[in-house]
Design an enzyme around this catalytic site. Sequence first.
Site, PDB file in Angstrom:
ATOM      1  N   HIS A 382      25.616 -79.964  47.677  1.00  0.00           N
ATOM      2  CA  HIS A 382      25.245 -80.203  46.277  1.00  0.00           C
ATOM      3  C   HIS A 382      25.877 -81.459  45.695  1.00  0.00           C
ATOM      4  O   HIS A 382      25.313 -82.081  44.797  1.00  0.00           O
ATOM      5  CB  HIS A 382      25.581 -78.975  45.416  1.00  0.00           C
ATOM      6  N   ASP A 383      27.040 -81.866  46.179  1.00  0.00           N
ATOM      7  CA  ASP A 383      27.715 -83.051  45.647  1.00  0.00           C
ATOM      8  C   ASP A 383      27.701 -84.230  46.610  1.00  0.00           C
ATOM      9  O   ASP A 383      28.562 -85.113  46.530  1.00  0.00           O
ATOM     10  CB  ASP A 383      29.166 -82.715  45.273  1.00  0.00           C
ATOM     11  N   LYS A 386      28.279 -87.889  45.544  1.00  0.00           N
ATOM     12  CA  LYS A 386      29.593 -88.468  45.224  1.00  0.00           C
ATOM     13  C   LYS A 386      30.012 -89.526  46.237  1.00  0.00           C
ATOM     14  O   LYS A 386      30.953 -90.289  45.978  1.00  0.00           O
ATOM     15  CB  LYS A 386      30.648 -87.362  45.174  1.00  0.00           C
ATOM     16  N   HIS A 411      25.514 -89.434  40.326  1.00  0.00           N
ATOM     17  CA  HIS A 411      25.674 -88.842  41.657  1.00  0.00           C
ATOM     18  C   HIS A 411      24.588 -87.821  42.009  1.00  0.00           C
ATOM     19  O   HIS A 411      24.227 -87.700  43.187  1.00  0.00           O
ATOM     20  CB  HIS A 411      27.090 -88.268  41.839  1.00  0.00           C
ATOM     21  N   HIS A 437      21.502 -79.736  39.778  1.00  0.00           N
ATOM     22  CA  HIS A 437      22.602 -78.810  39.496  1.00  0.00           C
ATOM     23  C   HIS A 437      23.454 -79.201  38.294  1.00  0.00           C
ATOM     24  O   HIS A 437      24.301 -78.416  37.848  1.00  0.00           O
ATOM     25  CB  HIS A 437      23.481 -78.613  40.746  1.00  0.00           C
ATOM     26  N   HIS A 438      23.241 -80.407  37.711  1.00  0.00           N
ATOM     27  CA  HIS A 438      23.944 -80.782  36.485  1.00  0.00           C
ATOM     28  C   HIS A 438      23.033 -80.806  35.268  1.00  0.00           C
ATOM     29  O   HIS A 438      23.447 -81.230  34.191  1.00  0.00           O
ATOM     30  CB  HIS A 438      24.626 -82.144  36.648  1.00  0.00           C
ATOM     31  N   ASP A 466      28.535 -73.450  40.863  1.00  0.00           N
ATOM     32  CA  ASP A 466      29.435 -74.606  40.917  1.00  0.00           C
ATOM     33  C   ASP A 466      30.448 -74.570  39.776  1.00  0.00           C
ATOM     34  O   ASP A 466      31.651 -74.748  39.994  1.00  0.00           O
ATOM     35  CB  ASP A 466      28.603 -75.888  40.861  1.00  0.00           C
TER      36      ASP A 466
END
Length: 522
Positions: A382-383, A386, A411, A437-438, A466
């Site tokens: 998911h990240d 980054k 990101h 997801h953000h 998260d």
Amino acid sequence: MSTQTDDELLFQDEAPAPAGTDTGCAVGPNGAWKILVVDDEAEVHDVTKLVLSGFTYKGRPLKFLAAYTGREARELLAANPDIAVILLDVVMEENDTGLKLVQYIREEMKNHFVRIILRTGQPGQAPEERVIIEYDINDYKEKTELTAQKLITTIVSALRTSCDIATIEANRRGLEKIIEASENIFELQSLEKFSTGVLTQITAILSLHKNAIVCQASGFAAVNHKGQFNILAATGEFQPHIRKNVEDVLPTEVHALLVKAVKDRTSLFFDGRRYIGYFCSRNGSESVIYLEGCLPLSDLDRQLVEIFFANVSIAFDNLHLNKEVEDTQREIIHTLGETIEWRSHETGNHVRRVAEYIYILARKYGLPDPEAELLRLAAPMHDVGKLGIPDSVLNKPGLLTPEEVVLIQTHPAIGYEILKSSQRPMLKAAATISLHHHERYDGTGYPSGLKGEDIHVYGRLAAVADVFDALMSDRIYRPAWPVDQVAGHFKKERGKHFDPRMTDILLENLEAFLSIRKAYHD
């Protein structure tokens, strides 16, 4: 309506017939063979029972069911789907009552397994040639020709055919299960389905009457479960023990023999009625099958069993290979996710916990298990975006400048660009999670400001998982929050940051999420 003169069931004087026992078979768990006598003459019922009283076939006695009309016969057939043989009169309340009943059984009930023997005292009403051709019956007898010996012979022939059909049907069911497993080879339960099919097949091959269990060594992780045989599929008395250790299920003396079979890498036949089969696949995974309540096996039976397991081991090799590929893929994804989190000075177990949280949320939200498994595999990515954020921004302990906030908010899109070109379902799911997801349920999130269910369900699930783990963990810019404070935050942000229904699932199952955190603690 039949007449006493023409329809009387006659038996010529003859020597008593021996009971139809079959020394090769034992009494089975299903009890007696059910014989349905359909005739409007009480004397026919009485004489039939008299002649066949004490008769057994394959160690099982006969149980008679009596019907005097077509309607009574239909009711008994509906209540007793396991009737093996029907002795059926043609002429009862109507001249063709018996023939209509045959059509009802075959065409409406779709029962093609029961053996139907037509008995008539008035052959002129139902000529043999026409009836045999036009109706799905299995035998045609005039009552005047049925001596006691011939009646017994007819019943034995019908029951033998019934057994053969049951064996063929059992084989068909086993093959269906194996085909289902091969079509869904990557499903979580595919090994269990395949083992169930193997069990069904070997049970049919050996004409078992009682219990059988299939045990599968934890070949996927042999180092962790060496010597621990766990029940993968079961039937009969062992059905409640699926997933248990065989040592906790089998009697001590039987378990000792199983241990000996594994140690000697051989199969054992003992007590004349028990069998322990052992085989080892090419990748080293060991499997055993334990059967009890079976018949004494001939040399041909034993050879058949060995050939069967030699073929099964090849299929298990393929299943284990696919599982190994899946586990390797999962480990690579987790390692990459942990590397990303390590770069941002966050705990590596964060991605493992998020993956487990998402699985629980997805299942309780109503997603099917294969899709929830896909999300569990994809979640650690998911990240991944980054990777495109400088360390100076990613690991800054203080407040970010407005420019740095804009940069960090890129990101999700960076992660999506990295993953979007893949056609693999897992990486496509990871791309969607990364991008969404953000986002916030009220439309104030980033990168696209999506609102409500315009945010992909994968993104809404990931947002809850998260943030929950992030708040429960120490970060470079703040300590972990206590559980009560985290729960309060989710209640406050229900319908704002988070999907309301998913928030409720989290709060209602908080203990399960805390158990995962404990299992994958930092």
